[in-house]
Design a protein around this motif. Sequence first.
Motif, PDB file in Angstrom:
ATOM      1  N   ILE A 122       0.842  -1.189   0.000  1.00 28.44           N
ATOM      2  CA  ILE A 122       0.000   0.000   0.000  1.00 28.44           C
ATOM      3  C   ILE A 122       0.881   1.245   0.000  1.00 28.44           C
ATOM      4  O   ILE A 122       2.086   1.173   0.217  1.00 28.44           O
ATOM      5  CB  ILE A 122      -0.935   0.059   1.233  1.00 28.44           C
ATOM      6  CG1 ILE A 122      -0.102   0.083   2.527  1.00 28.44           C
ATOM      7  CG2 ILE A 122      -1.919  -1.111   1.226  1.00 28.44           C
ATOM      8  CD1 ILE A 122      -0.909   0.387   3.770  1.00 28.44           C
ATOM      9  N   ILE A 123       0.259   2.378  -0.263  1.00 29.76           N
ATOM     10  CA  ILE A 123       0.910   3.657  -0.009  1.00 29.76           C
ATOM     11  C   ILE A 123       0.831   3.893   1.491  1.00 29.76           C
ATOM     12  O   ILE A 123      -0.251   4.024   2.061  1.00 29.76           O
ATOM     13  CB  ILE A 123       0.208   4.800  -0.775  1.00 29.76           C
ATOM     14  CG1 ILE A 123       0.298   4.575  -2.286  1.00 29.76           C
ATOM     15  CG2 ILE A 123       0.810   6.148  -0.390  1.00 29.76           C
ATOM     16  CD1 ILE A 123       1.711   4.603  -2.829  1.00 29.76           C
ATOM     17  N   SER A 124       1.986   3.931   2.127  1.00 24.44           N
ATOM     18  CA  SER A 124       2.016   4.088   3.585  1.00 24.44           C
ATOM     19  C   SER A 124       1.918   5.546   4.005  1.00 24.44           C
ATOM     20  O   SER A 124       1.378   5.851   5.073  1.00 24.44           O
ATOM     21  CB  SER A 124       3.293   3.474   4.154  1.00 24.44           C
ATOM     22  OG  SER A 124       3.409   2.119   3.779  1.00 24.44           O
ATOM     23  N   ALA A 125       2.494   6.437   3.202  1.00 25.42           N
ATOM     24  CA  ALA A 125       2.466   7.867   3.513  1.00 25.42           C
ATOM     25  C   ALA A 125       2.849   8.635   2.257  1.00 25.42           C
ATOM     26  O   ALA A 125       3.438   8.082   1.320  1.00 25.42           O
ATOM     27  CB  ALA A 125       3.423   8.201   4.661  1.00 25.42           C
ATOM     28  N   THR A 126       2.502   9.908   2.228  1.00 21.39           N
ATOM     29  CA  THR A 126       2.911  10.801   1.144  1.00 21.39           C
ATOM     30  C   THR A 126       3.673  11.976   1.744  1.00 21.39           C
ATOM     31  O   THR A 126       3.651  12.193   2.964  1.00 21.39           O
ATOM     32  CB  THR A 126       1.695  11.319   0.358  1.00 21.39           C
ATOM     33  OG1 THR A 126       0.837  12.055   1.247  1.00 21.39           O
ATOM     34  CG2 THR A 126       0.903  10.162  -0.255  1.00 21.39           C
ATOM     35  N   GLU A 127       4.349  12.720   0.895  1.00 20.85           N
ATOM     36  CA  GLU A 127       5.037  13.950   1.314  1.00 20.85           C
ATOM     37  C   GLU A 127       6.077  13.700   2.412  1.00 20.85           C
ATOM     38  O   GLU A 127       6.216  14.500   3.341  1.00 20.85           O
ATOM     39  CB  GLU A 127       4.024  15.000   1.787  1.00 20.85           C
ATOM     40  CG  GLU A 127       3.053  15.454   0.731  1.00 20.85           C
ATOM     41  CD  GLU A 127       3.685  16.361  -0.318  1.00 20.85           C
ATOM     42  OE1 GLU A 127       4.631  17.087   0.024  1.00 20.85           O
ATOM     43  OE2 GLU A 127       3.237  16.325  -1.479  1.00 20.85           O
ATOM     44  N   ARG A 128       6.828  12.608   2.308  1.00 15.98           N
ATOM     45  CA  ARG A 128       7.933  12.384   3.246  1.00 15.98           C
ATOM     46  C   ARG A 128       9.098  13.289   2.843  1.00 15.98           C
ATOM     47  O   ARG A 128       9.596  13.218   1.731  1.00 15.98           O
ATOM     48  CB  ARG A 128       8.389  10.925   3.232  1.00 15.98           C
ATOM     49  CG  ARG A 128       7.430   9.955   3.880  1.00 15.98           C
ATOM     50  CD  ARG A 128       7.271  10.226   5.354  1.00 15.98           C
ATOM     51  NE  ARG A 128       6.579   9.129   6.027  1.00 15.98           N
ATOM     52  CZ  ARG A 128       5.933   9.263   7.171  1.00 15.98           C
ATOM     53  NH1 ARG A 128       5.876  10.448   7.770  1.00 15.98           N
ATOM     54  NH2 ARG A 128       5.340   8.232   7.730  1.00 15.98           N
ATOM     55  N   SER A 129       9.536  14.136   3.760  1.00 14.09           N
ATOM     56  CA  SER A 129      10.592  15.084   3.438  1.00 14.09           C
ATOM     57  C   SER A 129      11.959  14.415   3.458  1.00 14.09           C
ATOM     58  O   SER A 129      12.156  13.363   4.081  1.00 14.09           O
ATOM     59  CB  SER A 129      10.588  16.250   4.434  1.00 14.09           C
ATOM     60  OG  SER A 129      11.032  15.811   5.711  1.00 14.09           O
ATOM     61  N   VAL A 130      12.912  15.049   2.765  1.00 17.80           N
ATOM     62  CA  VAL A 130      14.274  14.510   2.751  1.00 17.80           C
ATOM     63  C   VAL A 130      14.872  14.528   4.146  1.00 17.80           C
ATOM     64  O   VAL A 130      15.711  13.684   4.488  1.00 17.80           O
ATOM     65  CB  VAL A 130      15.158  15.290   1.762  1.00 17.80           C
ATOM     66  CG1 VAL A 130      14.677  15.084   0.339  1.00 17.80           C
ATOM     67  CG2 VAL A 130      15.198  16.783   2.094  1.00 17.80           C
ATOM     68  N   ALA A 131      14.468  15.482   4.974  1.00 15.51           N
ATOM     69  CA  ALA A 131      14.972  15.532   6.345  1.00 15.51           C
ATOM     70  C   ALA A 131      14.478  14.337   7.158  1.00 15.51           C
ATOM     71  O   ALA A 131      15.214  13.770   7.969  1.00 15.51           O
ATOM     72  CB  ALA A 131      14.545  16.836   7.015  1.00 15.51           C
TER      73      ALA A 131
END
Length: 386
Positions: free
Chosen positions: A195-204
Amino acid sequence: MVTLLRTSGLLLSLLVAVGGSSCTSLQERSNVPQQSTSVTSTAPSSSAPQDDLSAVVPVVRRVGSAVVQINTSRTVRESVEGFGLDEFRGNRVPRPEQVQRGTGSGFITTADGQVITNAHVVAGADTVTVVLKDGRNYPGRVVGSDSISDLAVVKIDATNLPTIPLGDSNALVPGQLAIAIGNPLGLSNTVTQGIISATERSVAEIGIPDKRVAFLQTDAAINPGNSGGPLLNAAGEVIGVNTAIIQGAQGIGFAIPINTVKTVSGQLATKGRVDYPYIGIQMAALTPQLRAAIDRSNLGFQITQDKGIIVLKVLPNTPAARAGMRAGDVIVSVNGTAIESVNQIQQQVDATGIGKPMQITVSRNGNAQQLAVRPEALPARPSSQG
């Protein structure tokens, strides 16, 4: 440790890693059960649960032939003890050469042979070979490569090739089906689902600050060799490009959103490079602890609040410097949008584009200041900047 997913095969992994400890071995991986279900593209048996196969099998049958294996080779010179001294004395001692081979994934987007993959898959390669699912192989030419987004476009000379449609990553929400196809550890045309677990994970958040991407997170099983392969939705559309995993974790992988891929690959295909807008500041989210540290350091400015995005440094001869921005400014809003995170500022810079004015409101020593900043093209060798 975040690992970019290029591999040279089952027994030897050539992993491009950033920081952290050593990588998990293949043997250790084989003893840990995967969270995602692996599915092949063969016809389902009569005893297989139809609910598990109804979404995945049609997708694999429809677009699986457009997923390719990318084999690379690069020649490196081995270090020789004392070589530097001999060279200094004028004795040219030839260093032995070694050929390193790698395997990654990619997918075909045009019938005349445009292939999208990761930049780290083809980085430094002397030769690139694209292998189709039916066994045909073609020499590949790297049209353009961008290390900031970790994307590359490869061209092969062929016609009437199978292609994969591109979806819309902005429409994704956590919990949606995700299907990965690629060549993990050299095992060609491997299919996994999650599944898609999350969106918009930042590089930080995931520890690769040299990139400029808001990543998708998935629990579809991906491993070294999946790099550059597609992450698909239930309609068989590409929603991301599989790129990285966190070593030692299970079911935590990251993909570049396809909307970012569309923008970057378009520039790579037409001009071989990507122009990123930037303003030239180093910034951080302000906290009471950071405010206290700034006060103790006597940096020449005063902070009167505990929240906001503080400018830690303004680089010389940059758009921000020319607009009068200073270290210690706290960014309140950009183009009328209230700012709560560093990511928001980067998104506003990207949305504004090169040469267009941004209206930035800052708090300076407790007083509001209005600044007009015009982003410029990011220099070829940037520092870590916004």
